[in-house]
Write an enzyme that holds these catalytic residues in place. Sequence first.
Site, mmCIF file in Angstrom:
data_model
loop_
_atom_site.group_PDB
_atom_site.id
_atom_site.type_symbol
_atom_site.label_atom_id
_atom_site.label_comp_id
_atom_site.label_asym_id
_atom_site.label_seq_id
_atom_site.Cartn_x
_atom_site.Cartn_y
_atom_site.Cartn_z
ATOM 1 N N ASP A 104 0.827 -1.213 0.000
ATOM 2 C CA ASP A 104 0.000 0.000 0.000
ATOM 3 C C ASP A 104 0.863 1.267 0.000
ATOM 4 O O ASP A 104 2.068 1.221 0.242
ATOM 5 C CB ASP A 104 -0.915 -0.016 1.239
ATOM 6 C CG ASP A 104 -2.100 0.940 1.079
ATOM 7 O OD1 ASP A 104 -2.378 1.368 -0.049
ATOM 8 O OD2 ASP A 104 -2.752 1.246 2.100
ATOM 9 N N GLU A 137 2.590 5.191 -4.073
ATOM 10 C CA GLU A 137 2.536 6.154 -5.214
ATOM 11 C C GLU A 137 3.796 6.985 -5.428
ATOM 12 O O GLU A 137 3.989 7.416 -6.577
ATOM 13 C CB GLU A 137 1.348 7.103 -5.003
ATOM 14 C CG GLU A 137 0.009 6.416 -5.189
ATOM 15 C CD GLU A 137 -0.290 5.378 -4.125
ATOM 16 O OE1 GLU A 137 0.001 5.627 -2.950
ATOM 17 O OE2 GLU A 137 -0.793 4.306 -4.482
ATOM 18 N N ASP A 174 -9.145 2.977 -2.916
ATOM 19 C CA ASP A 174 -10.116 3.463 -1.932
ATOM 20 C C ASP A 174 -11.392 3.962 -2.617
ATOM 21 O O ASP A 174 -11.530 5.140 -2.932
ATOM 22 C CB ASP A 174 -9.490 4.592 -1.108
ATOM 23 C CG ASP A 174 -8.340 4.087 -0.253
ATOM 24 O OD1 ASP A 174 -8.166 2.853 -0.153
ATOM 25 O OD2 ASP A 174 -7.617 4.917 0.310
#
Length: 984
Positions: A492, A495, A660
């Site tokens: 997770d 980015e 999300d």
Amino acid sequence: MGPSRNWKKTLGGLSVFWLMAQAQTQSTPTASSSSSPPPQYTLPVSANEAPPVIPNIRDPLAVDAQTACPGYVASNVKQTASGLTASLSLAGHACNVYGTDIDSLNLTVEYQTTDRLHVEIVPTHIGAGNATQYLIPPSVVAKPGVEESNAESDLEFSWTNEPSFGFEVIRKSTKDVLFSTKGKKLVFENQFIEFASPLPENYNLYGLGESVHAFRLSNNYTKTFYAADAGATTDINIYGTHPFYLETRYFTQSPSGGLSLVTTNEAEPNKNYTSFSHGVYSRNAHGQDIVLQPDGITWRAIGGSIDLYFFSGPTQPEVTTSYLKAVGLPALQQYWTFGFHQCRWGYKSWSDLEDVVDNHIKFGIPLETVWTDIDWMLRYRDFENEPVGFDYEAGNSFLQRLHDGGRHYVPIFDSAIYIPNPQIESDAYPTFDRGNETGSFLKNPDGSLYIGSVWPGYTVFPDWLSEGAEQWWIDEMVLYYQKTAYDGAWVDMSEISSFCVGSCGSGNLGLNPVHPPFALPGETKNPVLKYPEWFNVTNTTEAAAASSALASFSSAYPAPTSTGTASYVRTTPTPGVRDVNYPPYAINNVKGPLAVAAISPNATHADGTLEYDMHNIWGHGIIKATYAALSKVFPGHRPFIIARSTFSGSGALAGHWGGDNWSNWPSMAFSIPQALQMSILGIPMFGSDTCGFADNTDMELCNRWMQLSAFFPFYRNHNILGAISQEAYTWASVIDASKSAMTIRYQLLPYLYTLFYHAHTAGHTVMRALAWEFPNDPSLASADRQFLLGPSILVIPVLEPGATSVNGVLPGLIEGHEKWYDWYNQTAVPVPSQVNTTIDAPLGHIPVFVRGGSVLPLQQPALTTRDARQSPWDVLAALDKDGNATGDLYLDDGVSVQPNATLTAEFTVQQRKLVAVMNQGGWVDGNSLRNITILGVDSVRRAVKFNGRPVPRRNVHLDEAKHTLVVSGFDISAWAGDHWTLEW
Ligand SMILES: *[C@@H]1O[C@H](CO)[C@@H](O)[C@H](O)[C@H]1NC(C)=O
Ligand SMILES: *[C@@H]1O[C@H](CO)[C@@H](O)[C@H](O)[C@H]1NC(C)=O
């Protein structure tokens, strides 16, 4: 999960004003009340703010590079074995519009294979003077090369110097111009590259992910690539970067035999069209805007090079295969990963997980894997369990029971690594120390550690270009496995996300540990992290303060206006210098300035490369390292990775979830185009947070969604902290709905697994768009409210509340040409051509159809895939209008990267005879053959024969009304021997 989040419920004794005040002074808090959380500093919102920019596409002052710039002229053109090379030089005075013009470029054209053409333009002198600083090394992202010399191609490259250099790619067989920069200027500057091509009217373009957007891309849409920790909102840049598109053009045969292009709105019903598809891949990882307008496409990148690959197709499957062979064929996943996964943020202990397992068993709902979000970690640190809920010893015995039951456990791993407060001995974090000692973390330009902020507080970030990082990550994952026997990795925040601008922790480690800031519930539009974890909105004083604070924060991203231009940062190019934080061309980044909510562009890698040049491939880097780590933990086994930020080629190593999303109907509906996009981008292992992540779900939504996701390759229910429970067993109706859809999914597991085998070996898609399977029908070009699983299963889900039926298309251009069978009652349904059919779909029922012409090997549903794999086989043959059908099966141990034993079976039905031909590669299945069901049977012979011998009447059931034939009583293991036959 990202920053659009809820927060913990413990009441804090400190007011939000106190927090703000502390934040302003950056001092360590001293006050706390008895019931309050530890007196920790919370990063203020201002830490994640930067002077705003106005995206160039919306800037009234923006200069059009096409009018300002001179373009290039080609010279020194030389034929080579595979194409040509040439020099390009600036055709006039430098325009220096969003960077400094590079005056000399090299052009290389290569016919790399019969269906792949490469066009590359790079600065003649890399890295010198004003040249762009970064070409992606092949070791970081695969670079396709020449595979066949003198490849005979249907693509033709041509170029011109009139009025300036431009090139064209033509499909020879149709004389169709696929791509042309002729008549447009090529702009190549150190921080800006632009090239453009016209596209046909009302074009059919797909891909350019990752986005939450209609399947067929709008022609009034700018796709921005800048990996962002942004909730899955429509049209913005989100987690992944895949600069690839597929374009499909429909043609009609003119009386003279020539082809003429038709737009989808001109196409007439019930008419057969010919379609041609091609693909374009731009191997550029920089921040980009890809501007889609009615007349064409403009590519704008803030660095890198022009590294284009054209794939001739001419069908979608051929384009996809060629693209995936170029960037990396999808990973074959382990068999168990196709079982059902249950996750939530808020499973706070092993016993929470055990309850989840027990409840699934109690209600007879299949469950394969339990997942934990960041709750498992000690103060959100990777590789250290929170000692109360996730005690190692208790974990060992829980995981033992879980594994014994055939189930699995996957924890989240965050990308950022906590950097401890050196003044607090008890804050020591050996994972950090080991990474630091091996030089594994990103630096500031001055060589000090780059320190951002994520869940644990101040953090550092692995540098995948450093020599030590990958080995350090492997070692940490191996060490951690010795403490907690996980089965896969959920990666997770890759980015890569950071909650502050710049190296905000530099000089501030004395404040650590820092509370992670959280957003307000429902604050989903433009979430700004601002509240400490323990902040409680039910405290009215705090809440009032919070909402007024929220109002003032909304000014952090002022909406651009056409008149107000003074407040934005605009930079102008400086020769020899790149402004990486504020490049002169402002891409349409959802977060505004590049440094907001992400590592700053000036973070520096071990080889001197700036994050500016790497940002969109950081996530690919952690996927590679995690793949290497899991290969070490489970030697010879296929690593199971679900990762958030991906790049072209990531699907060869990992799967992906939709990020999300929200617990609402649009989020569910958009999961279909998201999955179809990932299909052609090579990440078939895809699924969305089922029942929705942010906000509260409800019974009806969760009922529909549990059924829909049962037909997605990656099937996981996941929920945000603080939201109401949404496990399938939360509502009686959802139990039934889930079980009914899972029954089909588990029966289809061998089919799904075989589809993945074909994806892995041949680049086939798993979830499919109707447009791909029915390429002659332009009316399906945008269809994204239904889909196919492989070639044979059609799913038409309900995507709206309150419905008891759904309108869907049973594709088949010419009346009576295609046959579709209802999965449940096994009878053929009428197929009115190109007309929406109203299909009964009361709550708890998802319409599923089997395509005539398919043979499906099925097993029996079970609570785990392990048990399903040990069940008897059925074969379902759904005949087409001519009584024919085909299908196949691939089996192996379900775990090995290189299985040493395999088994395949090919099925054919012709003239009332089903033949199964086995290819024995050493894999023994041993389960018996139970039923063979034939759908669409008109008549039977006097004796039904199996392997030439009559089958006793009691084992033959013909339903003449339904046209189904069921034959049973076989006393064989299904796939032993080299073949079997059934005749009727
Ligand atoms: C460009 O071409 C020139 C001349 O052919 C060559 O010397 C130079 O190395 C090339 N540059 C790159 C980056 O390939
Ligand atoms: C960089 O660009 C400037 C302005 O266009 C020019 O004067 C200078 O010569 C260039 N430097 C190099 C090394 O190309």
